[in-house]
Design a protein around this motif. Structure first.
Motif, PDB file in Angstrom:
ATOM      1  N   ILE A  60       0.939  -1.216  -0.104  1.00  0.00           N
ATOM      2  CA  ILE A  60       0.029  -0.011   0.028  1.00  0.00           C
ATOM      3  C   ILE A  60       0.951   1.367  -0.074  1.00  0.00           C
ATOM      4  N   LEU A  63       2.248   1.597  -3.490  1.00  0.00           N
ATOM      5  CA  LEU A  63       1.075   2.351  -4.309  1.00  0.00           C
ATOM      6  C   LEU A  63       1.152   3.611  -4.275  1.00  0.00           C
ATOM      7  N   LYS A  64       0.861   4.425  -3.048  1.00  0.00           N
ATOM      8  CA  LYS A  64       0.729   5.335  -2.645  1.00  0.00           C
ATOM      9  C   LYS A  64       1.827   6.342  -3.191  1.00  0.00           C
ATOM     10  N   GLU A  69      -2.859   4.916  -5.348  1.00  0.00           N
ATOM     11  CA  GLU A  69      -3.613   4.052  -4.422  1.00  0.00           C
ATOM     12  C   GLU A  69      -5.299   4.058  -4.639  1.00  0.00           C
ATOM     13  N   THR A  70      -5.518   4.874  -5.840  1.00  0.00           N
ATOM     14  CA  THR A  70      -7.030   4.992  -6.040  1.00  0.00           C
ATOM     15  C   THR A  70      -7.371   3.491  -6.516  1.00  0.00           C
ATOM     16  N   GLU A  73      -9.593   1.438  -4.726  1.00  0.00           N
ATOM     17  CA  GLU A  73     -11.010   1.911  -4.448  1.00  0.00           C
ATOM     18  C   GLU A  73     -11.886   1.617  -5.539  1.00  0.00           C
ATOM     19  N   CYS A 103      -4.403  -4.832   2.543  1.00  0.00           N
ATOM     20  CA  CYS A 103      -5.580  -5.057   1.429  1.00  0.00           C
ATOM     21  C   CYS A 103      -5.921  -6.154   0.788  1.00  0.00           C
ATOM     22  N   THR A 304       3.629  -6.893  -3.488  1.00  0.00           N
ATOM     23  CA  THR A 304       4.418  -6.046  -2.687  1.00  0.00           C
ATOM     24  C   THR A 304       5.860  -5.533  -3.051  1.00  0.00           C
TER      25      THR A 304
END
Length: 449
Positions: A60, A63-64, A69-70, A73, A103, A304
């Protein structure tokens, strides 16, 4: 034949390939020299596969870092807060520290979100086409691009796509790994298979925690069953008779329903240590993701690691200081599988000691899970904890009560007698030697020259 020219071609729009396009495009614009890229994928339909359904907190974070990161979602993703491991039916809680979250999600939905971000990127062309070969210069041996056939009526067969750099990210069954690596190529070693089924509205021992059973949607829980070679001819019968009885009672009915109503999906679990690229390998081409390196997916660290590799490539383009590699995640994935999938006595002793070590709590849980979750990369800390577990396992072997029989259906436990200690001393040496055999080669493979 038609041909097109790009700065970068990416073969494969899976996890690594799709994630690479958007940040590379953004980085090239930041440097003031936009790169023209082509992302080639044989099918842009939503994939339907197991594994690749979990992101550690470190994933995560990556990703950011990549402004992706979206992508988690709007896909019915479920936050995860750590692990629950089971020994003899007793759960041991291993939470992520300091509010970190992972996640879980359906793999196909996540891939489609990554592909959508790639399509949004400036100067990135996403093409549905099957790559059939790498174009190699007959004089220098440098890879100049690929030949591919678009998935459209009347498409030119074996159309040439040229580029200064070709990134091969076509997954664990890569068609081009051997050609790229040349003499440095290493053949993947098949360790086992994961067989997956989706349970509806199942109640996990500790909700929103991974136990090799992972909630990947509001109503869906993925169960992965590790099956050794040779794979049984009747997989459903094997799971029904040998696996379901080992699950918590609350999962028996959902598991039986899943076997009746859903097809089993199977994926190989292969070990492929990373080989250095750039010296013995072909020029003008780079392997990325599972086409280059694979570890056992038990700990859910594969994506990851892939995203951290994408961060490295992006930062290299921007001439930034390079981030740490994912060596500790790779080591843990194989070492823990060797322990949890153990069938010989020394490894069983280490496995029991590992569970008992987690039960101590405090830093015995906090630091190992920080490494497992890729929140930090600290090989020395991993070394220290692994061999602390080894010595603690020997302590448990020599001092803790163990089952010696059953009377009236109840297990009988007792501590070792004094006359047993010479044999336990010999067994302790076997346990320590096994720990060295498991860990030291992995450490050398990841961190050695």
């Amino acid at each position: 034949m038609w041909s097109a020219s790009y700065d970068i071609i990416i073969v494969g729009a899976g996890v690594a390939g799709s994630a690479l396009a958007h940040p590379l495009s953004a980085a090239s614009i930041e440097r003031g020299r936009p790169l023209r890229m082509c992302l080639l994928e044989c099918s842009l339909a939503e994939p339907d596969r197991i594994v690749g359904e979990f992101l550690q907190p470190g994933g995560i974070m990556a990703l950011k870092n990549l402004a992706l990161e979206t992508c988690v979602e709007g896909i019915d993703a479920v936050p995860t807060y750590g692990y629950c491991v089971m020994l003899g039916g007793n759960p041991v809680h291993i939470p992520y520290p300091d509010g970190y979250e992972g996640c879980a999600f359906h793999h196909g939905r996540f891939i489609q979100a990554l592909r959508a971000k790639a399509k949004e990127a400036n100067c990135v062309e996403v093409v549905e086409a099957t790559v059939s070969e790498l174009i190699e210069c007959p004089l220098s041996g440098r890879i100049l691009g690929v030949r591919a056939t678009r998935k459209e009526e009347g498409a030119v067969e074996r159309e040439a796509f040229f580029a200064d750099l070709t990134v091969v990210a076509d997954g664990c069954f890569s068609n081009f790994r051997s050609q790229v690596m040349g003499k440095a190529a290493i053949q993947p070693v098949l360790k086992s298979h994961f067989v997956g089924l989706v349970l509806e509205d199942a109640q996990l021992p500790i909700p929103k925690h991974g136990t090799v059973m992972l909630q990947i949607g509001t109503h869906d829980t993925r169960v992965l069953v590790d099956v050794k070679n040779p794979v049984p001819s009747d997989l459903k019968g094997h799971i029904l008779n040998n696996i379901i009885p080992q699950l918590p009672a609350a999962l028996h009915l959902p598991a039986r329903k899943a076997l009746e109503n859903d097809r089993l999906r199977r994926m190989p679990n292969s070990l492929l240590p990373a080989s250095e690229q750039g010296k013995q390998t072909k020029e003008g081409v780079l392997l990325l993701g599972d086409s280059w390196s694979m570890r056992h997916p038990l700990t859910g660290g594969g994506m990851t690691v892939a995203f951290n590799d994408v961060v490295l490539l992006r930062d290299m383009q921007l001439d930034r200081g390079q981030a740490c590699s994912s060596s500790t995640v790779n080591i843990l994935s194989v070492a823990l599988y060797d322990l949890f999938g153990a069938h010989d006595l020394p490894l069983e002793v280490l496995r029991t000691g590992c569970f008992k070590y987690f039960e101590l709590g405090g830093n015995c849980v906090r630091e190992p899970v920080t490494l497992l979750a890729a929140i930090e990369q600290a090989p020395f800390t991993l070394f220290r904890h692994f061999f602390t577990v080894a010595f603690y396992s020997i302590w448990v072997l020599c001092t803790h009560p163990r089952q010696v029989g059953v009377v009236d259906g109840k297990p009988i436990y007792r501590r070792p007698r004094p006359d047993e200690y010479p044999f336990l001393a010999f067994k302790s040496l076997q346990v320590f030697w096994t720990a060295c055999v498991v860990f030291v080669p992995l450490l050398w493979t990841e961190l050695g020259p």
